[in-house]
Enzyme design. Structure first.
Site, PDB file in Angstrom:
ATOM      1  N   TRP A 359      -4.404 -17.673   5.076  1.00 32.73           N
ATOM      2  CA  TRP A 359      -5.827 -17.440   4.843  1.00 32.73           C
ATOM      3  C   TRP A 359      -6.059 -16.677   3.541  1.00 32.73           C
ATOM      4  O   TRP A 359      -7.170 -16.597   3.054  1.00 32.73           O
ATOM      5  CB  TRP A 359      -6.469 -16.725   6.031  1.00 32.73           C
ATOM      6  CG  TRP A 359      -6.040 -15.291   6.234  1.00 32.73           C
ATOM      7  CD1 TRP A 359      -4.844 -14.857   6.708  1.00 32.73           C
ATOM      8  CD2 TRP A 359      -6.815 -14.114   5.986  1.00 32.73           C
ATOM      9  NE1 TRP A 359      -4.814 -13.483   6.779  1.00 32.73           N
ATOM     10  CE2 TRP A 359      -6.023 -12.995   6.344  1.00 32.73           C
ATOM     11  CE3 TRP A 359      -8.104 -13.884   5.515  1.00 32.73           C
ATOM     12  CZ2 TRP A 359      -6.457 -11.675   6.227  1.00 32.73           C
ATOM     13  CZ3 TRP A 359      -8.550 -12.556   5.406  1.00 32.73           C
ATOM     14  CH2 TRP A 359      -7.730 -11.482   5.752  1.00 32.73           C
ATOM     15  N   ASP A 360      -4.984 -16.153   2.971  1.00 31.67           N
ATOM     16  CA  ASP A 360      -5.067 -15.467   1.683  1.00 31.67           C
ATOM     17  C   ASP A 360      -5.717 -16.360   0.618  1.00 31.67           C
ATOM     18  O   ASP A 360      -6.436 -15.875  -0.259  1.00 31.67           O
ATOM     19  CB  ASP A 360      -3.670 -15.102   1.182  1.00 31.67           C
ATOM     20  CG  ASP A 360      -2.842 -14.335   2.198  1.00 31.67           C
ATOM     21  OD1 ASP A 360      -3.178 -14.355   3.395  1.00 31.67           O
ATOM     22  OD2 ASP A 360      -1.849 -13.728   1.790  1.00 31.67           O
ATOM     23  N   GLU A 490      -2.926  -5.964  11.383  1.00 33.08           N
ATOM     24  CA  GLU A 490      -1.856  -6.492  12.223  1.00 33.08           C
ATOM     25  C   GLU A 490      -1.070  -5.399  12.937  1.00 33.08           C
ATOM     26  O   GLU A 490      -0.112  -5.691  13.651  1.00 33.08           O
ATOM     27  CB  GLU A 490      -0.935  -7.372  11.381  1.00 33.08           C
ATOM     28  CG  GLU A 490      -1.631  -8.636  10.900  1.00 33.08           C
ATOM     29  CD  GLU A 490      -0.817  -9.440   9.910  1.00 33.08           C
ATOM     30  OE1 GLU A 490      -1.124 -10.616   9.710  1.00 33.08           O
ATOM     31  OE2 GLU A 490       0.133  -8.874   9.301  1.00 33.08           O
ATOM     32  N   LYS A 602      -3.284  -1.321   8.910  1.00 39.28           N
ATOM     33  CA  LYS A 602      -2.418  -1.913   7.885  1.00 39.28           C
ATOM     34  C   LYS A 602      -3.208  -2.306   6.642  1.00 39.28           C
ATOM     35  O   LYS A 602      -2.745  -2.131   5.514  1.00 39.28           O
ATOM     36  CB  LYS A 602      -1.714  -3.135   8.475  1.00 39.28           C
ATOM     37  CG  LYS A 602      -0.706  -3.802   7.542  1.00 39.28           C
ATOM     38  CD  LYS A 602      -0.103  -5.025   8.219  1.00 39.28           C
ATOM     39  CE  LYS A 602       0.923  -5.693   7.316  1.00 39.28           C
ATOM     40  NZ  LYS A 602       1.428  -6.962   7.892  1.00 39.28           N
ATOM     41  N   GLN A 603      -4.390  -2.862   6.841  1.00 35.19           N
ATOM     42  CA  GLN A 603      -5.213  -3.335   5.737  1.00 35.19           C
ATOM     43  C   GLN A 603      -6.666  -3.365   6.190  1.00 35.19           C
ATOM     44  O   GLN A 603      -6.958  -3.151   7.364  1.00 35.19           O
ATOM     45  CB  GLN A 603      -4.792  -4.738   5.306  1.00 35.19           C
ATOM     46  CG  GLN A 603      -5.063  -5.810   6.348  1.00 35.19           C
ATOM     47  CD  GLN A 603      -4.403  -7.136   6.038  1.00 35.19           C
ATOM     48  OE1 GLN A 603      -3.214  -7.282   6.220  1.00 35.19           O
ATOM     49  NE2 GLN A 603      -5.180  -8.086   5.563  1.00 35.19           N
TER      50      GLN A 603
END
Length: 766
Positions: A359-360, A490, A602-603
């Site tokens: 999906w990046d 994640e 994580k992000q």
């Protein structure tokens, strides 16, 4: 502590001094590619130390058996390996009978690597005293041609310093290659044929299972002090290997040079029965041009790319080097020439993650390619997903969804799901929303509506059907909920009501319904075709919209923020500031059980939604959510710093925005996450470009008009970037004193600058 051996330079990545423990990291950092193939910066000559050999061909993969202890219905059937391809760079070197091997040399001096990003070549040079006390100077320059993208070229030179010597060059091809990350230590290539003709050789091999046929070829030319040498070669071969041996007596101070023209031809582009002939045509063409002419063409091709894609930064060499490294690697990975290809997370620099498409691409890469190439390239990336819609429907069907519901894969090579981490495969369904967001982003930026009736609407319908079926009504909450998911963070698995996922689902449904109505009204022929294919009814759309109107969103009245998911406030809410440095990164120091119970992010997760849908929220809401979630964020995903940099810039927090920018731009150069030896983080590099253009430049499209509200870090004197906006090439130059925007087009264009409309005047040509 981050690594710091890369020397700051505006246009080159430079390493000085040989350190064996840095070899694998440098193999990643100095990687080269041309969109069709790529390779890690392995030594040409033999090296007995630790190394990660890697050469890769775009689109060629292997369906490795998944490795799982307990099979469950719906698991992916294979893990797609980015295949380590036959090795063509090898040139073993012997001096007075002794093999050159930097791992055993008595002394190595003046060791230097340079990756010249401006011109697209990689050079390594050193002086070495070998075990037999012969001192030599070696220089190796190589590049992968942009002009002939199946061709690479190496110029390998050896000069004896302290005596006359006998030099043997043994250039070779080797198809007996294993993947670094194989689960089962099995071979993925079957060698079918080896052909040799004078100074030329070709190995034809095919992948097992997928049956990609590849011809790996070489042709060699020798010189001493610039004079051609006619030297007969001695052939050595095995079932997977062929080498040519050239012996030269070289006086002290003279330079012996081997030119090796090599590369791949594959059945993706040629008839499998013609691979040897196609290889010979390319190598003959290369020899006819010669190394210097090919190198000149390489420089010209890269100059053309940089003319549009370059970002300049004045007064901060590390920041300048970082952004150019990111732009360079993105262009080495994908150039938009082949709509069968996509942007893999490691590109051509390693094998981790597998697959070619995440999906990046939709969330991070499309904006970069849309603005630095043209809308055709971005449209190709969207078409790639449309071409795989049938597979997305098949993926959803395997999980029990019906009626044409589509679930795009987390990881894929051909549209099938092939990720081998089950909790992500099943649960990280937010990727579906990124596909639709990319369509919206493309439409907003290019104004090209034609994609939606031609292809995009069918994708949107499939995704909306998925969301409609993935929710269920909670009698307790009186709302629709989405259970058992993993959001962008994640470090959380199998959570309920991830806010970002629920918000995307609601938005996707509404966006699809809006454009179904528009296509029905304005594109009658396409509408009839789409309805006949999808069997969509007004009643079905009404049931979608009922879900959208009654979607549940977890919210904290106490903190006045949307909660990342149900139960987030039950965690031990200690911020990252409480984490001892020796426990970072937690993904390498903590058990997975401990990570999942922690509050650490994580992000960007909630903040990813605020980035995508910025215009749906006030700046005050953004500030409140940023202040709440960023302190819990460990930024251990490469995709994290860029989103936070953009949002810090929006909030006017330029010191923080700059810190995040530097981290995203130098993530690999400084090895923040201690994993660069595995390969580079290619897709996140597009986020670095976004950090400047969308963050510091604050470029947006508002009401069909391009808008800028630039800011500048105090560490910089100025910066500039270009964008291709609906056929207009704009250059934006920002300093502490002013911002100027110019266009080199022949048509005028109105844009917004700091809230005021300005008319850009067309270039008047004499």
């Amino acid at each position: 502590m981050n690594q710091d051996y890369i020397i700051p330079n505006s246009w080159s990545i430079i390493e000085e001094g040989f350190e064996a423990e840095r070899v694998r990291s440098s193999e990643s950092l100095f990687s080269i590619g041309n969109g069709a193939m790529g390779q890690r910066a392995n030594f040409e000559e033999h090296y007995s130390g630790q190394t990660f050999q890697g050469s890769y061909i775009a689109g060629v993969y292997y369906p490795d058996k998944t490795k799982v202890g307990w099979w469950k219905n719906g698991y992916p059937e294979y893990f797609a390996k980015v295949l380590n391809a036959p090795n063509w760079i090898g040139i073993n070197v012997y001096v007075n009978g002794e093999a050159l091997d930097l791992n055993v040399c008595k002394e190595i001096r003046d060791y230097r690597r340079e990756l010249n990003m401006k011109e697209g070549w990689y050079r390594r040079s050193f002086r070495a005293v070998m075990q037999n006390d012969v001192e030599i100077e070696v220089a190796a320059l190589r590049f992968l041609s942009l002009d002939i993208d199946e061709l690479g070229a190496i110029k390998y030179s050896v000069k004896p310093v302290n005596r006359d010597v006998n030099i043997i060059f043994k250039p070779y091809l080797d198809s007996g290659i294993e993947n670094h990350d194989t689960n089962w230590e099995e071979k993925f290539w079957e060698t079918l044929d080896i052909q040799n003709d004078d100074n030329k050789a070709v190995i034809v091999a095919r992948t097992l299972k997928t049956h990609f046929y590849v011809g790996t070829f070489m042709e060699n030319v020798l010189e001493v002090d610039g004079q051609p040498q006619s030297v007969s070669n001695k052939e050595t071969r095995s079932s997977t290997y062929i080498s040519h041996e050239y012996q030269l007596d070289v006086r002290k101070g003279a330079t012996a040079t081997l030119y090796k023209y090599a590369g791949y031809v594959s059945s993706m582009n040629h008839d499998k029965d013609r691979l040897v002939r196609e290889a010979e045509k390319i190598s003959t063409k290369a020899v006819t041009y010669g190394f210097e002419a090919l190198l000149q063409k390489q420089k010209q091709a890269w100059a053309s790319i940089w003319e549009m894609a370059d970002i300049t930064i004045e007064g901060d060499v590390k920041a300048q080097q970082g952004i150019r490294f990111n732009i360079f690697q993105l262009n080495q990975t994908y150039l938009g020439k082949d709509d069968r290809l996509n942007i893999g997370p490691k590109g051509f620099t390693g094998e981790k993650y597998g697959g070619s498409t995440y999906w990046d691409t939709e969330a991070y890469c499309i904006p970069f390619y849309m603005a630095t190439k043209n809308q055709k390239v971005a449209r190709s990336l969207l078409k790639y997903r449309y071409n795989q819609l049938d597979k997305a429907i098949e993926n959803a069907t395997k999980l029990g969804f019906v009626n044409g519901a589509a679930l795009y894969p987390m990881v894929t090579m051909n549209g099938e799901e092939c990720h081998n981490e089950w909790e992500i495969t099943f649960e990280e369904i937010h990727r579906n929303g990124a596909i639709v967001f990319a369509i919206c982003n493309y439409l907003r930026y290019t104004g090209d509506y034609s994609y939606i009736p031609e292809m995009g609407l069918e994708v949107m319908i499939g995704v909306a059907r998925f969301w409609h079926q993935r929710v269920h009504f909670s009698a307790d909450k009186g709302k629709y909920v989405i259970l058992g998911v993993t959001g962008p963070n994640e470090y959380e698995n199998n959570v309920n009501n991830n806010w970002y996922t629920n918000y995307l689902a609601q938005w996707c449904i509404r966006f699809a319904a809006e454009h179904i109505a528009k296509v029905r009204k304005e594109y009658t022929g396409d509408y009839k075709r789409i309805i006949s294919v999808t069997n969509l009814s007004d009643e079905e759309i009404k049931t979608w919209l009922q879900v959208a109107e009654n979607m549940y969103f977890p919210y904290s009245g106490k903190y006045q923020v949307y909660l990342q998911q149900d139960g987030f406030l039950d965690k031990d809410l200690k911020t990252v500031a409480h984490l001892p440095k020796e426990q970072r990164p937690i993904n390498q120091k903590w058990s997975w059980d401990r990570i999942l119970r922690s509050p650490y992010i994580k992000q960007a997760d909630v903040l990813q939604g605020f980035y995508f849908f910025e215009d749906q929220f006030t700046k005050e809401e953004l500030e409140r959510h940023f202040d709440y979630y960023e302190p819990f964020t460990v930024h251990e995903s490469s995709l994290s710093p860029c989103v936070h940099s953009i949002q810090a810039a929006v909030l006017g927090r330029m010191d923080q925005a700059y810190e995040f920018y530097l981290r995203t731009s130098r993530l690999d150069l400084d090895d923040y996450n201690k994993e660069v030896h595995e390969g580079l983080h290619i897709t996140s590099m597009a986020g670095t470009w976004m950090s400047i253009v969308e963050g510091f430049g604050n470029m947006r499209v508002k009401n069909g008009m391009l808008s800028f509200e630039p800011k500048i870090p105090e560490q910089w004197k100025g910066y500039s970037f270009k964008v291709n906006y609906r056929g207009h090439i704009l250059k934006v130059e920002v300093s502490h004193e002013k911002t100027s925007i110019t266009t080199d087009g022949t048509q005028g264009l109105a844009v917004m600058l700091n809230g005021e409309k300005i008319e850009l005047q067309p270039v008047v040509k004499p």
